[in-house]
Design an enzyme around this catalytic site. Structure first.
Site, PDB file in Angstrom:
ATOM      1  N   CYS A 123       0.833  -1.244  -0.066  1.00 47.69           N
ATOM      2  CA  CYS A 123      -0.070  -0.029  -0.037  1.00 47.69           C
ATOM      3  C   CYS A 123       0.724   1.344   0.036  1.00 47.69           C
ATOM      4  CB  CYS A 123      -1.000  -0.111   1.180  1.00 47.69           C
ATOM      5  SG  CYS A 123      -2.070  -1.523   1.302  1.00 47.69           S
ATOM      6  N   HIS A 256      -3.430   6.941   2.616  1.00 50.35           N
ATOM      7  CA  HIS A 256      -3.902   5.640   2.116  1.00 50.35           C
ATOM      8  C   HIS A 256      -5.273   5.385   2.623  1.00 50.35           C
ATOM      9  CE1 HIS A 256      -3.747   1.647   1.007  1.00 50.35           C
ATOM     10  NE2 HIS A 256      -3.705   1.151   2.258  1.00 50.35           N
ATOM     11  N   ASN A 286      -9.832  -0.442  -0.056  1.00 48.56           N
ATOM     12  CA  ASN A 286      -8.510  -0.450   0.078  1.00 48.56           C
ATOM     13  C   ASN A 286      -7.865  -0.939  -1.144  1.00 48.56           C
ATOM     14  OD1 ASN A 286      -5.771  -0.733   0.535  1.00 48.56           O
ATOM     15  ND2 ASN A 286      -5.922  -1.528   2.658  1.00 48.56           N
TER      16      ASN A 286
HETATM   17  N1  ACO Z   1     -18.153  -8.653   9.763  1.00 50.86           N
HETATM   18  C1  ACO Z   1     -18.580  -8.946  10.939  1.00 50.86           C
HETATM   19  N2  ACO Z   1     -17.510  -9.162  12.075  1.00 50.86           N
HETATM   20  C2  ACO Z   1     -16.378  -9.112  11.718  1.00 50.86           C
HETATM   21  C3  ACO Z   1     -15.839  -8.977  10.296  1.00 50.86           C
HETATM   22  C4  ACO Z   1     -16.833  -8.785   9.487  1.00 50.86           C
HETATM   23  N3  ACO Z   1     -16.278  -8.633   7.991  1.00 50.86           N
HETATM   24  N4  ACO Z   1     -14.588  -9.242  10.568  1.00 50.86           N
HETATM   25  C5  ACO Z   1     -14.084  -9.385  11.749  1.00 50.86           C
HETATM   26  N5  ACO Z   1     -15.127  -9.276  12.770  1.00 50.86           N
HETATM   27  C6  ACO Z   1     -15.339  -9.533  13.961  1.00 50.86           C
HETATM   28  C7  ACO Z   1     -13.999 -10.138  14.715  1.00 50.86           C
HETATM   29  O1  ACO Z   1     -14.384 -11.678  14.571  1.00 50.86           O
HETATM   30  C8  ACO Z   1     -14.349  -9.822  16.092  1.00 50.86           C
HETATM   31  O2  ACO Z   1     -15.216 -10.689  16.633  1.00 50.86           O
HETATM   32  P1  ACO Z   1     -14.725 -11.279  18.133  1.00 50.86           P
HETATM   33  O3  ACO Z   1     -14.786  -9.975  18.988  1.00 50.86           O
HETATM   34  O4  ACO Z   1     -16.269 -12.042  18.519  1.00 50.86           O
HETATM   35  O5  ACO Z   1     -13.695 -11.845  18.102  1.00 50.86           O
HETATM   36  C9  ACO Z   1     -14.561  -8.496  15.976  1.00 50.86           C
HETATM   37  O6  ACO Z   1     -15.188  -8.259  14.706  1.00 50.86           O
HETATM   38  C10 ACO Z   1     -13.782  -7.296  16.099  1.00 50.86           C
HETATM   39  O7  ACO Z   1     -12.579  -7.654  15.254  1.00 50.86           O
HETATM   40  P2  ACO Z   1     -11.312  -6.966  15.099  1.00 50.86           P
HETATM   41  O8  ACO Z   1     -10.352  -7.358  14.219  1.00 50.86           O
HETATM   42  O9  ACO Z   1     -10.820  -6.386  16.590  1.00 50.86           O
HETATM   43  O10 ACO Z   1     -12.321  -5.609  14.475  1.00 50.86           O
HETATM   44  P3  ACO Z   1     -11.245  -4.269  14.064  1.00 50.86           P
HETATM   45  O11 ACO Z   1     -12.213  -3.087  14.851  1.00 50.86           O
HETATM   46  O12 ACO Z   1      -9.876  -4.047  14.569  1.00 50.86           O
HETATM   47  O13 ACO Z   1     -11.523  -3.878  12.634  1.00 50.86           O
HETATM   48  C11 ACO Z   1     -10.159  -4.138  10.791  1.00 50.86           C
HETATM   49  C12 ACO Z   1     -10.671  -4.715  11.996  1.00 50.86           C
HETATM   50  C13 ACO Z   1     -11.252  -3.365   9.942  1.00 50.86           C
HETATM   51  C14 ACO Z   1      -9.398  -5.037   9.839  1.00 50.86           C
HETATM   52  C15 ACO Z   1      -9.217  -2.998  11.421  1.00 50.86           C
HETATM   53  O14 ACO Z   1      -8.219  -3.887  12.186  1.00 50.86           O
HETATM   54  C16 ACO Z   1      -8.170  -2.500  10.272  1.00 50.86           C
HETATM   55  O15 ACO Z   1      -8.492  -1.567   9.499  1.00 50.86           O
HETATM   56  N6  ACO Z   1      -6.944  -2.915  10.399  1.00 50.86           N
HETATM   57  C17 ACO Z   1      -5.825  -2.294   9.678  1.00 50.86           C
HETATM   58  C18 ACO Z   1      -6.003  -2.556   8.103  1.00 50.86           C
HETATM   59  C19 ACO Z   1      -4.833  -1.621   7.222  1.00 50.86           C
HETATM   60  O16 ACO Z   1      -4.395  -0.907   7.667  1.00 50.86           O
HETATM   61  N7  ACO Z   1      -4.121  -2.351   6.425  1.00 50.86           N
HETATM   62  C20 ACO Z   1      -2.924  -1.972   5.879  1.00 50.86           C
HETATM   63  C21 ACO Z   1      -2.855  -1.956   4.461  1.00 50.86           C
HETATM   64  S1  ACO Z   1      -3.229  -3.332   3.634  1.00 50.86           S
HETATM   65  C22 ACO Z   1      -2.039  -3.896   2.707  1.00 50.86           C
HETATM   66  O17 ACO Z   1      -0.896  -3.313   2.717  1.00 50.86           O
HETATM   67  C23 ACO Z   1      -2.276  -4.958   1.693  1.00 50.86           C
END
Ligand code: ACO
Length: 329
Positions: A123, A256, A286
């Site tokens: 990214c 980004h 993304n």
């Molecule tokens: N729908 C419903 N529930 C979901 C989903 C979904 N699509 N995905 C995860 N959950 C659930 C999880 O299982 C978890 O359930 P639990 O509490 O029962 O265990 C709950 O939601 C919370 O999960 P988290 O992973 O803690 O959610 P978070 O608030 O962290 O959001 C996310 C997840 C959106 C992925 C976030 O962490 C994020 O954006 N991370 C950074 C992404 C990023 O910047 N990537 C960099 C670039 S990518 C690249 O370089 C290729």
């Protein structure tokens, strides 16, 4: 490749003279994803800010998207392809193992005998390419450079994994940079920390004609989230300190587009209200290396970004890689 007499490097800047973009026509909405995995429109919007993303067609490739974005940028720059001295494509999803998408693109643009190469910094790839192009221009190696960020991320997405499949989309964005006596790119700063591999990867490789390892994106979202927020804030501080610009002078933050909560945290750190932040995440998801140039092109075309604006571009991705760039548009 054109060579130039050595000039006073302080008077030489790489200026973005045009932008371009391409998005596939197919829209994958949150409601579509509700039918594919155990998720909800409400969860996706509140946790990520994404409403829809584009997915390339079966007969479309990342190089096709790069070509369309490049043509748009070349047309908007009002230059001929013969003026381009270097092509850099930022991508993690090139059409072939080799040659690079940049070489495929050069051929399709009908340009002969200039350097063309891909950068893989996930990214952050577009920002790495900007830094590279800036160095080429400042060291008098090149005059006019085409950069494209293009990614077919959907090729690596497991549409049974709700942790990742709601996040990504496909697209391409491009810029033309040209030598100028006025800024231009003011400062760039890139970083990498390879220990981040465990948190964000698609680990497969090709060996003896077989795919070895898991080809799908694996991400430990919480760990990536925390590191991204800290790294993006640190790099913003560092760029401002080193360049002697202040937070108040930033006209637009163009980050980004990974998660609205990461974007809000970065803006908050800079005391920037969200109406000074370019957000395309809701429509694009993304798009990896395409995300920043797509957002820039959108902002230029709708008349938000104007000549003379001070832009802070920032990105974070797999590696980990991250970086930022201050630009006078
Ligand atoms: N729908 C419903 N529930 C979901 C989903 C979904 N699509 N995905 C995860 N959950 C659930 C999880 O299982 C978890 O359930 P639990 O509490 O029962 O265990 C709950 O939601 C919370 O999960 P988290 O992973 O803690 O959610 P978070 O608030 O962290 O959001 C996310 C997840 C959106 C992925 C976030 O962490 C994020 O954006 N991370 C950074 C992404 C990023 O910047 N990537 C960099 C670039 S990518 C690249 O370089 C290729």
């Amino acid at each position: 490749m054109k060579f130039y007499q050595k000039k006073d490097q302080n008077m030489t800047y790489a200026k973005i003279i045009s932008t371009g973009s391409y998005l596939p026509s197919k829209i994958l909405s949150n409601h579509d994803l509700e039918k594919m995995v155990d998720t909800s429109e409400e969860w996706i919007i509140t946790r990520t800010g994404i409403k829809e993303r584009r997915i390339l067609a079966d007969n479309e490739s990342s190089c096709d998207m790069a070509y369309n974005a490049a043509i748009d940028a070349i047309k908007n720059a009002n230059i001929s392809t013969s003026e381009i001295d270097v092509i850099i494509v930022a991508t993690v999803s090139a059409d072939m193992i080799f040659p690079s998408n940049a070489c495929l693109l050069q051929n399709r643009l009908g340009i002969k005998n200039i350097p063309a190469f891909d950068i893989n910094a996930a990214c952050s790839g577009f920002l790495y390419a900007l830094e590279m192009a800036n160095a080429y221009i400042k060291s008098n190696i090149a005059d006019t450079i085409l950069i494209v960020g293009a990614d077919a991320v959907s090729h690596y997405v497991n549409y049974k994994d709700r942790d990742t499949c709601v996040l990504f989309g496909d697209g391409a964005g491009a810029v033309i940079l040209k030598r100028d006596n006025a800024p231009g790119i003011i400062i760039t700063e890139m970083h990498a920390d390879g220990s981040g591999v465990e948190f964000l990867h698609a680990k497969a490789k090709i060996k003896n004609g077989e795919i070895v390892g898991d080809p799908y994106i694996h991400m430990e979202g919480r760990a990536v989230f925390k590191t991204a927020v800290k790294s993006l804030s640190d790099v913003a501080n560092s760029l401002l300190t080193k360049s002697s610009y202040t937070k108040e002078q930033i006209t637009w933050l163009i980050p980004h587009q990974a998660n609205i909560r990461i974007i809000e945290a970065t803006a908050n750190h800079l005391n920037l209200p969200m109406d000074k932040v370019i957000v395309t995440l809701d429509k694009h998801g993304n798009t990896s290396a395409a995300s920043i140039p797509l957002a820039l092109d959108y902002a230029v075309k709708v008349g938000k970004v104007k000549t003379g604006d001070l832009l802070l571009l920032e990105g974070f991705g797999a590696g980990f890689t991250w970086g930022g760039c201050l630009v006078k548009y």
